[in-house]
Design a protein around this motif. Structure first.
Motif, PDB file in Angstrom:
ATOM      1  N   VAL A  15     -21.033  -2.665  -8.591  1.00 33.23           N
ATOM      2  CA  VAL A  15     -20.522  -2.397  -9.935  1.00 33.23           C
ATOM      3  C   VAL A  15     -20.766  -3.633 -10.806  1.00 33.23           C
ATOM      4  CG1 VAL A  15     -18.423  -1.993 -11.298  1.00 33.23           C
ATOM      5  CG2 VAL A  15     -18.771  -0.789  -9.125  1.00 33.23           C
ATOM      6  N   GLU A  16     -21.368  -3.406 -11.964  1.00 36.11           N
ATOM      7  CA  GLU A  16     -21.607  -4.486 -12.923  1.00 36.11           C
ATOM      8  C   GLU A  16     -20.274  -4.870 -13.569  1.00 36.11           C
ATOM      9  OE1 GLU A  16     -23.811  -7.313 -14.911  1.00 36.11           O
ATOM     10  OE2 GLU A  16     -24.638  -5.873 -13.471  1.00 36.11           O
ATOM     11  N   ILE A  17     -19.896  -6.124 -13.430  1.00 30.81           N
ATOM     12  CA  ILE A  17     -18.677  -6.629 -14.048  1.00 30.81           C
ATOM     13  C   ILE A  17     -19.112  -7.700 -15.044  1.00 30.81           C
ATOM     14  CG2 ILE A  17     -16.474  -7.795 -13.694  1.00 30.81           C
ATOM     15  CD1 ILE A  17     -16.387  -6.567 -10.893  1.00 30.81           C
ATOM     16  N   TRP A  32     -13.714   1.357 -12.699  1.00 32.58           N
ATOM     17  CA  TRP A  32     -15.023   0.860 -12.244  1.00 32.58           C
ATOM     18  C   TRP A  32     -15.324   1.378 -10.843  1.00 32.58           C
ATOM     19  CZ3 TRP A  32     -13.714  -4.971 -13.164  1.00 32.58           C
ATOM     20  CH2 TRP A  32     -13.735  -5.258 -14.536  1.00 32.58           C
ATOM     21  N   PHE A  33     -14.315   1.336  -9.985  1.00 31.83           N
ATOM     22  CA  PHE A  33     -14.497   1.576  -8.548  1.00 31.83           C
ATOM     23  C   PHE A  33     -14.174   3.023  -8.190  1.00 31.83           C
ATOM     24  CE2 PHE A  33     -12.955  -3.080  -8.368  1.00 31.83           C
ATOM     25  CZ  PHE A  33     -14.214  -3.557  -8.686  1.00 31.83           C
ATOM     26  N   VAL A  34     -14.873   3.948  -8.816  1.00 33.56           N
ATOM     27  CA  VAL A  34     -14.645   5.363  -8.564  1.00 33.56           C
ATOM     28  C   VAL A  34     -15.106   5.726  -7.153  1.00 33.56           C
ATOM     29  CG1 VAL A  34     -14.773   6.007 -11.000  1.00 33.56           C
ATOM     30  CG2 VAL A  34     -16.855   6.019  -9.608  1.00 33.56           C
ATOM     31  N   ASP A  35     -14.638   6.841  -6.647  1.00 36.16           N
ATOM     32  CA  ASP A  35     -15.007   7.289  -5.310  1.00 36.16           C
ATOM     33  C   ASP A  35     -16.522   7.372  -5.183  1.00 36.16           C
ATOM     34  OD1 ASP A  35     -12.334   7.464  -4.685  1.00 36.16           O
ATOM     35  OD2 ASP A  35     -12.213   9.622  -5.007  1.00 36.16           O
ATOM     36  N   GLY A  36     -17.034   6.884  -4.063  1.00 33.82           N
ATOM     37  CA  GLY A  36     -18.465   6.938  -3.788  1.00 33.82           C
ATOM     38  C   GLY A  36     -19.255   5.751  -4.304  1.00 33.82           C
ATOM     39  N   VAL A  37     -18.653   4.892  -5.111  1.00 39.74           N
ATOM     40  CA  VAL A  37     -19.343   3.727  -5.665  1.00 39.74           C
ATOM     41  C   VAL A  37     -19.136   2.538  -4.727  1.00 39.74           C
ATOM     42  CG1 VAL A  37     -19.285   2.043  -7.563  1.00 39.74           C
ATOM     43  CG2 VAL A  37     -19.180   4.477  -8.057  1.00 39.74           C
ATOM     44  N   TRP A  57       0.799  -1.222   0.000  1.00 40.67           N
ATOM     45  CA  TRP A  57       0.000   0.000   0.000  1.00 40.67           C
ATOM     46  C   TRP A  57       0.835   1.276   0.000  1.00 40.67           C
ATOM     47  CZ3 TRP A  57      -3.007  -3.671   3.277  1.00 40.67           C
ATOM     48  CH2 TRP A  57      -3.951  -4.350   2.485  1.00 40.67           C
ATOM     49  N   THR A  58       2.131   1.152   0.114  1.00 40.36           N
ATOM     50  CA  THR A  58       3.008   2.296  -0.150  1.00 40.36           C
ATOM     51  C   THR A  58       3.036   2.551  -1.655  1.00 40.36           C
ATOM     52  OG1 THR A  58       4.346   1.838   1.802  1.00 40.36           O
ATOM     53  CG2 THR A  58       5.382   3.157   0.054  1.00 40.36           C
ATOM     54  N   ARG A  59       2.958   1.484  -2.411  1.00 38.17           N
ATOM     55  CA  ARG A  59       2.942   1.592  -3.875  1.00 38.17           C
ATOM     56  C   ARG A  59       1.531   1.781  -4.426  1.00 38.17           C
ATOM     57  NH1 ARG A  59       4.416  -3.030  -8.374  1.00 38.17           N
ATOM     58  NH2 ARG A  59       3.834  -1.738 -10.149  1.00 38.17           N
ATOM     59  N   GLU A  60       0.570   1.021  -3.922  1.00 34.54           N
ATOM     60  CA  GLU A  60      -0.784   0.988  -4.487  1.00 34.54           C
ATOM     61  C   GLU A  60      -1.683   1.982  -3.753  1.00 34.54           C
ATOM     62  OE1 GLU A  60      -1.961  -3.137  -4.397  1.00 34.54           O
ATOM     63  OE2 GLU A  60      -0.412  -3.698  -5.837  1.00 34.54           O
ATOM     64  N   LYS A  61      -1.790   3.179  -4.313  1.00 36.69           N
ATOM     65  CA  LYS A  61      -2.591   4.257  -3.726  1.00 36.69           C
ATOM     66  C   LYS A  61      -4.020   4.204  -4.263  1.00 36.69           C
ATOM     67  CE  LYS A  61       1.002   5.920  -1.629  1.00 36.69           C
ATOM     68  NZ  LYS A  61       1.135   5.703  -0.195  1.00 36.69           N
ATOM     69  N   SER A  62      -4.952   4.811  -3.546  1.00 40.44           N
ATOM     70  CA  SER A  62      -6.365   4.871  -3.947  1.00 40.44           C
ATOM     71  C   SER A  62      -6.916   3.469  -4.216  1.00 40.44           C
ATOM     72  CB  SER A  62      -6.544   5.761  -5.181  1.00 40.44           C
ATOM     73  OG  SER A  62      -5.969   7.027  -4.992  1.00 40.44           O
ATOM     74  N   TYR A  63      -6.493   2.518  -3.421  1.00 43.30           N
ATOM     75  CA  TYR A  63      -6.812   1.100  -3.574  1.00 43.30           C
ATOM     76  C   TYR A  63      -8.292   0.821  -3.300  1.00 43.30           C
ATOM     77  CZ  TYR A  63      -6.329  -3.920  -2.370  1.00 43.30           C
ATOM     78  OH  TYR A  63      -6.442  -5.288  -2.288  1.00 43.30           O
ATOM     79  N   ARG A  64      -8.949   0.129  -4.219  1.00 42.21           N
ATOM     80  CA  ARG A  64     -10.343  -0.322  -4.058  1.00 42.21           C
ATOM     81  C   ARG A  64     -10.434  -1.752  -4.577  1.00 42.21           C
ATOM     82  NH1 ARG A  64     -14.493   3.581  -4.458  1.00 42.21           N
ATOM     83  NH2 ARG A  64     -15.747   1.994  -3.441  1.00 42.21           N
ATOM     84  N   LEU A  65     -10.935  -2.658  -3.758  1.00 41.68           N
ATOM     85  CA  LEU A  65     -10.937  -4.096  -4.032  1.00 41.68           C
ATOM     86  C   LEU A  65     -12.339  -4.686  -3.994  1.00 41.68           C
ATOM     87  CD1 LEU A  65      -9.537  -7.018  -3.973  1.00 41.68           C
ATOM     88  CD2 LEU A  65      -9.600  -6.751  -1.486  1.00 41.68           C
ATOM     89  N   ARG A  66     -12.572  -5.658  -4.867  1.00 42.98           N
ATOM     90  CA  ARG A  66     -13.780  -6.490  -4.809  1.00 42.98           C
ATOM     91  C   ARG A  66     -13.354  -7.941  -4.920  1.00 42.98           C
ATOM     92  NH1 ARG A  66     -19.057  -6.017  -8.688  1.00 42.98           N
ATOM     93  NH2 ARG A  66     -19.931  -8.082  -8.304  1.00 42.98           N
ATOM     94  N   LYS A  67     -13.908  -8.767  -4.042  1.00 46.06           N
ATOM     95  CA  LYS A  67     -13.678 -10.211  -4.071  1.00 46.06           C
ATOM     96  C   LYS A  67     -15.029 -10.902  -4.215  1.00 46.06           C
ATOM     97  CE  LYS A  67      -9.691 -10.254  -0.900  1.00 46.06           C
ATOM     98  NZ  LYS A  67      -8.620 -10.981  -1.534  1.00 46.06           N
TER      99      LYS A  67
END
Length: 152
Positions: A145-147, A135-140, A63-73
């Motif tokens: 999100v339809e994938i 896909w994973f913009v702020d507030g979503v 997470w030092t490298r990956e900023k604004s991280y948003r994940l879906r599993k």
């Protein structure tokens, strides 16, 4: 959380996946590491790790490298003590001019009798997506999100 341990049912496997998603989206290694056994074995792409300290250090660097991280599993498959997930996450790469990227992949998890993960194997591929491809913009809500099938 105590009910989320083997043997898994469809309901408990799905819940375990979403608990993990929520924890990883906090980007707080100290809150994530306790979900793993102290001697947990990991493969994350081409990195091999073992134990809580190594996992913590890996997540800090991630997470030092990956900023604004948003994940879906999402649950892919399960058995009594194993869960497979498909995932997608987006981030800005601090080592590549803050370009937006998406990682697609699969994880294979094995749990001990108490529900702690004792093994995590991850395979993933990054794709440059740019701001317009997010896909994973702020507030979503990432779960809404339809994938499309082409991304599964």
């Amino acid at each position: 959380m105590s009910q989320l341990k083997p043997p898994f049912t469809l309901e408990t496997a799905q819940a375990k996946v979403k608990v993990a998603q929520a924890a990883w989206n906090t980007q707080k290694p100290s809150d994530i590491v306790p979900a793993y056994t102290s001697d947990s074995i990991w493969r994350n792409r081409n990195t091999f790790l073992k134990g809580s300290a190594a996992i913590h250090e890996f997540l800090v660097k991630k997470w030092t490298r990956e900023k604004s991280y948003r994940l879906r599993k999402e649950l892919f498959a399960f058995s009594d003590s194993k869960i497979a997930v498909q995932f997608w996450y987006e981030y800005q790469d601090a080592e590549d001019g803050m370009l937006w990227k998406r990682c697609y992949g699969l994880e294979d998890w094995t749990f001990d009798a108490e529900g702690k993960m004792r093994k995590r194997m991850m395979s993933g591929n990054d794709l440059l997506i740019g701001e317009a491809g997010r896909w994973f913009v702020d507030g979503v809500n990432v779960d809404e999100v339809e994938i499309g099938e082409e991304h599964w």
